[in-house]
Scaffold this active site. Structure first.
Site, PDB file in Angstrom:
ATOM      1  N   HIS A 857       0.856  -1.195   0.000  1.00 56.21           N
ATOM      2  CA  HIS A 857       0.000   0.000   0.000  1.00 56.21           C
ATOM      3  C   HIS A 857       0.887   1.237   0.000  1.00 56.21           C
ATOM      4  O   HIS A 857       1.773   1.399   0.851  1.00 56.21           O
ATOM      5  CB  HIS A 857      -0.913   0.007   1.224  1.00 56.21           C
ATOM      6  N   ASP A 936      -2.846   9.826   3.113  1.00 54.35           N
ATOM      7  CA  ASP A 936      -3.170   8.413   2.868  1.00 54.35           C
ATOM      8  C   ASP A 936      -4.578   8.330   2.280  1.00 54.35           C
ATOM      9  O   ASP A 936      -5.533   8.874   2.851  1.00 54.35           O
ATOM     10  CB  ASP A 936      -3.082   7.621   4.175  1.00 54.35           C
ATOM     11  N   CYS A 989      -3.915   3.213  -5.024  1.00 57.48           N
ATOM     12  CA  CYS A 989      -3.211   3.954  -3.978  1.00 57.48           C
ATOM     13  C   CYS A 989      -1.966   4.652  -4.524  1.00 57.48           C
ATOM     14  O   CYS A 989      -1.659   5.800  -4.153  1.00 57.48           O
ATOM     15  CB  CYS A 989      -2.835   3.018  -2.830  1.00 57.48           C
TER      16      CYS A 989
END
Length: 1047
Positions: A857, A936, A989
């Site tokens: 991620h 994020d 991501c």
């Protein structure tokens, strides 16, 4: 009358035929007169009769009634001469005596005498009087209705019984069809003789008047009568007002009636009333409703039904119950109980329904056709349109649907579904009397019928021509609406039951060829030339036309294709021709070229810019697979069309292989079927071409393939190869991965700049949808942003670490490889990356970008103002367009929510003391806060570990660069998690990380006053195109570097 059998109870009033009447004794009449004189105010003979329109309904005057009564009515004390079971009783009139209704024998004609002789007397309890009761129950008019309604006390009814007129019924068995019915109506059950057959199948038609005459008699007069009268009393006034027209037509034919004073007659009449009442009350009862439908049942089914009936449905048992009633009328205790029960029935209609439900249902099954016809004509007088609809419906169905009203359970729900929509529009305001499905039958006078069954009785009573004409005149609109209402139900239920009466009804209304040769298919899409349409209904195939309803964009179109212009057709099913994995079946229609102008006209000239060959082909994508029955019916329709058009080839469907050459040369721009449908399923050769421009690289081809699964077409033009690759018709498109050697596409930044990053063709694969971006693409685009997108001033103040930086910082190493085991963990981590900053001092920068990858991620950490030890407020520069300045003025009064992380929620005491003072000056100042921003898109990372590792790194790096010690803690280097745009899948991501950096360079954050809101930093559609933008950028740089190297 048979008087010879000893011990047999004589009827309460015998019917004397052919003018023989027994006059009442003078003593008895004297007693009746004495009783009537006691309460003269209770008796008003002329009062109810004065309300009647005798001139319109009756040909016999009141005086004629009196004279007829004196001459032909029996004495009312006849029953008192002989008691029950032969025991004599006194002739004194008991106050509990019930009202006895006498019917005149109508069998005075020759046919009636023959009929009496043919009836066997195999039951001792059935006499001629019973036969007359069953044969000649009257069709009551409004006059007799009002007369019976006013009979309240017993002594009044006894006195008025002399004034009740006789009514002569016309024998409906006078026709040839009636005599045929007499011969075929015998039943073989032991306890059902011909008399019972006549009683069950030839009850004369009861109109609203007969219903009301039964319901208005006092409940203590008869047990059976009390049951039926409780519910039907609600419809008296309403039925009285509307039955005038129908009754006048019957009276013109000489049909009249007369009431007798015999208890069994009343029980029979009560039973008829029960028939009518159940149809009106049990509107939602499927069992009762199903028995009111017109059906055709075999003799075996009728026998089976009658054998299953309980004893209470047997006419013999009914007679026994009538006997018990006669016994109870002499017992005051029993009579009191009966009277109370009758009153309870009036008070509680639900209790009445429970008691009489079974017997009423069975009686309905035995209603004859002529009674049903009278009911259909007179049961709904409250509404003219409702009556007309029922009359036309019965005339439309004609004789094929006449019969005993009985249905098997399998057909009940289907018929209810079909019948209720027809009557729903007429059922308002008729809640008490008119049921949702009244009995509908047909008479012979209303229309000729060609098909006749020996099992079906079709009586032809003498009716007025006006009734027939009324039925015929009103039948036309209902006939036209019937197929529309019942078509869908018939189609869905045709496979569920072996017999569907509504299907036969439609066959009577629609010509057989037109009804049979019609087929509907549910389709999803239609492809005509260049357009693709979505379904707006079912496609209908007939011998005259093909109707295709569809929608294109916002336009709804109903295309009618004339079958005379149809050349060929095809039906391609997936199991036979495995050309399609998308749909179960495709219907193909090929029309003639001279019909294209008509199609273009129907499509409003807005669909085609010009006529083309592809317009001749119509493709219908069906929703589900086609059954064998539907396929055969479709072939029958096409055969009929081919016979009509003289095109014999039309009767033979084209297979996929045969039809393919017709349109395989069409391009995807010309045919929507090829563009939308075949591009993802069948993909014919030369039809679905997708050109791919590739570099001319000669590579050896694999020639030892066992079976080719695709077709490759090559074309060279301007030094480039144009390749067209299509799969075979039985294959699907599959993703093809590059299997050749790895080729370096670009080096960025290009030489002679040092530190260039190479990007290969394998790296491009991660730019496909659903793939994770690798570190090469991340590093390439970050370098591209800082070199090409950021301003010079921002480049001087920023530094971007490689995606390997944090990975090396946190990499675990063997302790044996460490040179100095006395180093702390922070120093060991710093030692791994100490060379990354040998040419740069990060404490001279305002923003340091650190890409972080944890558990596949990606997220971004931005170290802001690492050289500051506390918050600083400065004036806004005049030259910088501040994104944060506008945002800050909007959010200055808000409280800190989730932007400040929980680990650093407490700031230093200096900050807290300064905040109240600076709130007023915040719009004029910008805040520089030493912090670590965590951007994020999922908030799925272990932020605390990341922030702590970066603090420790900064602490060691400060010692190395500044040669002093400084503590980077939660108070002087806080971590913030502002709200940023979030990803909506699990693979973007890395794309969001790159977009965060690009948005920061385009609109940097210069004011770090809390809270920081970045939810609308960039729109979502930017992310959707980011992968393709990066791919095009790499290919563009590849071409530029190629041209530069060649020159």
């Amino acid at each position: 009358m048979d008087k010879g059998k000893a011990g047999r109870r004589r009827s309460s009033a015998e019917i004397v035929t052919e003018g023989k009447r027994k006059k009442p004794s003078s003593s008895e009449l004297h007693k009746i007169t004495k009783i009537l004189n006691a309460k003269p105010e209770d008796v008003h003979v002329q009062s109810p009769l004065s309300k009647l329109r005798s001139s319109e309904h009756w040909d016999v005057s009141l005086q004629g009634w009196k004279r007829s009564l004196r001459n032909k009515v029996l004495s009312l004390d006849h029953k008192s001469k002989k008691g029950v079971r032969g025991h004599p009783v006194t002739s004194k009139i008991s106050p509990e005596r019930q009202l006895k209704v006498m019917l005149t024998n109508v069998l005075w004609t020759d046919l009636g005498r023959k009929f009496r002789k043919t009836l066997p007397r195999n039951d001792a309890n059935l006499c001629d009087a019973n036969k007359v009761q069953s044969d000649s129950l009257p069709s009551t008019s409004v006059d007799s209705l009002e007369t019976c309604q006013k009979l309240e006390p017993l002594h009044q009814s006894l006195n008025l019984s002399e004034r009740i007129p006789r009514v002569i019924l016309t024998n409906v068995l006078g026709t040839k069809l009636g005599r045929k019915y007499i011969k075929t109506s015998s039943v073989t059950e032991a306890n059902l003789g011909d008399t019972d057959n006549l009683q069950s199948e030839q009850l004369s038609s009861s109109s609203d008047g007969s219903l009301e005459s039964c319901q208005n008699l006092n409940p203590h007069k008869n047990f059976f009568l009390s049951e039926s009268s409780s519910q039907s009393s609600k419809t008296d006034n309403y039925a009285k007002q509307t039955s005038y027209t129908k009754e006048k037509r019957r009276d013109d034919d000489g049909i009249s009636f007369m009431s007798d004073t015999q208890p069994k007659d009343l029980s029979s009449g009560s039973r008829d009333c029960d028939h009518l009442e159940v149809g009106s009350r049990n509107k939602d009862d499927t069992n009762s409703v199903s028995r009111m439908e017109p059906t055709l049942i075999s003799r075996k089914r009728k026998k089976r039904l009658r054998s299953n009936l309980p004893d209470t449905h047997n006419p013999a048992s009914l007679y026994k119950s009538a006997e018990q009633t006669k016994e109870q009328e002499n017992d005051p205790a029993v009579f009191t109980e009966l009277e109370k029960s009758s009153e309870n029935y009036h008070e509680d209609p639900k209790l009445f329904e429970e008691v009489t439900y079974e017997s009423i249902e069975s009686d309905f099954a035995q209603l004859p056709s002529d009674c049903g016809q009278e009911l259909a004509l007179s049961a709904s007088p409250q509404m003219t349109s409702g009556c007309s609809a029922m009359e036309t419906f019965e005339s439309s169905i004609s004789s094929d649907t006449v019969g005993n009203s009985t249905l098997v359970v399998k057909d009940e729900n289907e018929l209810n579904t079909i019948e209720k929509p027809v009557l729903s529009e007429h059922s308002e305001g008729n809640l008490s009397f008119i049921s949702a499905e009244p009995i509908v039958v047909s008479s012979d006078e209303e229309g000729p019928t060609e098909q006749k069954s020996s099992e079906i009785l079709k009586l032809q009573p003498k009716q007025d021509d006006a009734i027939s004409h009324e039925s015929e005149s009103t039948s036309e609109p209902v006939v036209s609406e019937l197929p529309l209402i019942t078509c869908e139900s018939v189609q869905t239920s045709s496979e569920l039951c072996s017999y569907n009466p509504v299907m036969e009804n439609i066959s009577c209304l629609i010509p057989k060829n037109e009804m049979d040769l019609q087929l509907d298919f549910i389709f999803t899409s239609v492809y005509i030339g260049k357009i693709k349409g979505a379904s707006k209904g079912c496609v209908t195939f007939t011998t005259k036309y093909i109707k295709i309803p569809f929608q294109v964009s916002v336009h709804e179109i109903s295309l009618l294709v004339d079958t005379t212009h149809l050349k060929r057709f095809g039906l391609w099913k997936n199991k036979d021709d495995d050309h399609s994995k998308k749909s179960h079946a495709i219907l193909f229609l090929w029309v003639s070229s001279n019909y294209l102008q008509e199609i273009q006209t129907q499509l409003e000239n807005s669909v085609f810019s010009q006529q083309s060959k592809s317009t001749e082909f119509i493709f219908l994508e069906l929703h589900s697979s086609i059954s064998q029955r539907e396929e055969l019916k479709l072939k029958d329709i096409m055969t009929e069309i081919s016979t009509t058009n003289g095109e014999l080839e039309l009767s033979y469907p084209l297979s996929w292989v045969q039809a393919l050459p017709l349109f395989q040369n069409l391009s995807s721009k010309e045919s929507s079927f090829i563009h939308y449908y075949c591009a993802s399923t069948c993909s014919f050769p030369a039809a679905t071409t997708e050109e791919m421009k590739m570099k001319s690289v000669s590579q050896p081809s694999n020639t030892d393939t066992a079976k080719p699964t695709y077709t490759l077409l090559q074309k060279q033009s301007s030094g480039c190869y144009s390749l067209s690759i299509t799969s075979n018709p039985d294959e699907e498109w599959r993703e093809v991965r590059h299997t050749g050697p790895v080729q370096k596409l670009i080096v960025y930044p290009p030489p002679p700049t040092k530190g260039g990053l190479g990007v290969t063709n394998e790296d491009l694969e991660c730019l496909e949808e659903g793939e994770f971006l690798n570190d090469v693409i991340i590093d390439f685009y970050l370098k591209y942003l800082i070199l090409e997108k950021a301003s010079d001033e921002l480049v001087e103040r920023s530094h971007i670490f490689s995606s390997f930086f944090y990975k090396c910082l946190t990499r675990k190493e063997n302790n044996l490889t460490e040179d100095n085991p006395n180093l702390s963990m922070a120093q060991r981590r710093h030692k791994r990356v100490r060379t990354w900053t040998r040419h740069i001092n990060i404490f001279n920068k305002d923003y340091i970008f650190v890409p972080v990858n944890e558990s596949s991620h990606w997220y971004l950490a931005v170290i802001c103002f690492p050289w500051l030890e506390e918050v600083v407020y400065e004036d806004f520069p005049q030259t910088i367009p501040q994104y944060s300045q506008a945002e800050e003025s909007h959010h200055d009064s808000r409280t800190i929510d989730n932007d400040l992380h929980t680990s650093s929620a407490l700031s230093s005491g200096t900050e807290d003391s300064q905040s109240p003072e600076m709130n007023v000056t915040v719009p004029k100042k910008m805040c520089k806060r030493p912090c670590i921003l965590i951007l994020d898109s999922l908030k799925a990372a272990s932020i605390q570990n990341t922030v702590q590792n970066l603090r420790e790194y900064l602490e060691v790096e400060w010692e190395v660069k500044r040669k002093t010690h400084r503590e980077f803690s939660k108070t002087n280097m806080v971590d913030l998690c502002p709200k940023v745009p979030k990803q909506d899948n699990s693979s973007d991501c890395g794309v969001y990380l790159l977009q965060y950096v690009e948005s920061f360079f385009k609109d940097p954050i210069v004011n770090f006053e809390l809270p920081i809101h970045l939810e609308k930093w960039f729109p979502r559609h930017v992310i959707k195109t980011k992968r393709e933008d990066i791919r095009e950028l790499i290919l563009k740089l590849h071409l530029q570097q190629q041209k530069g190297s060649s020159s």
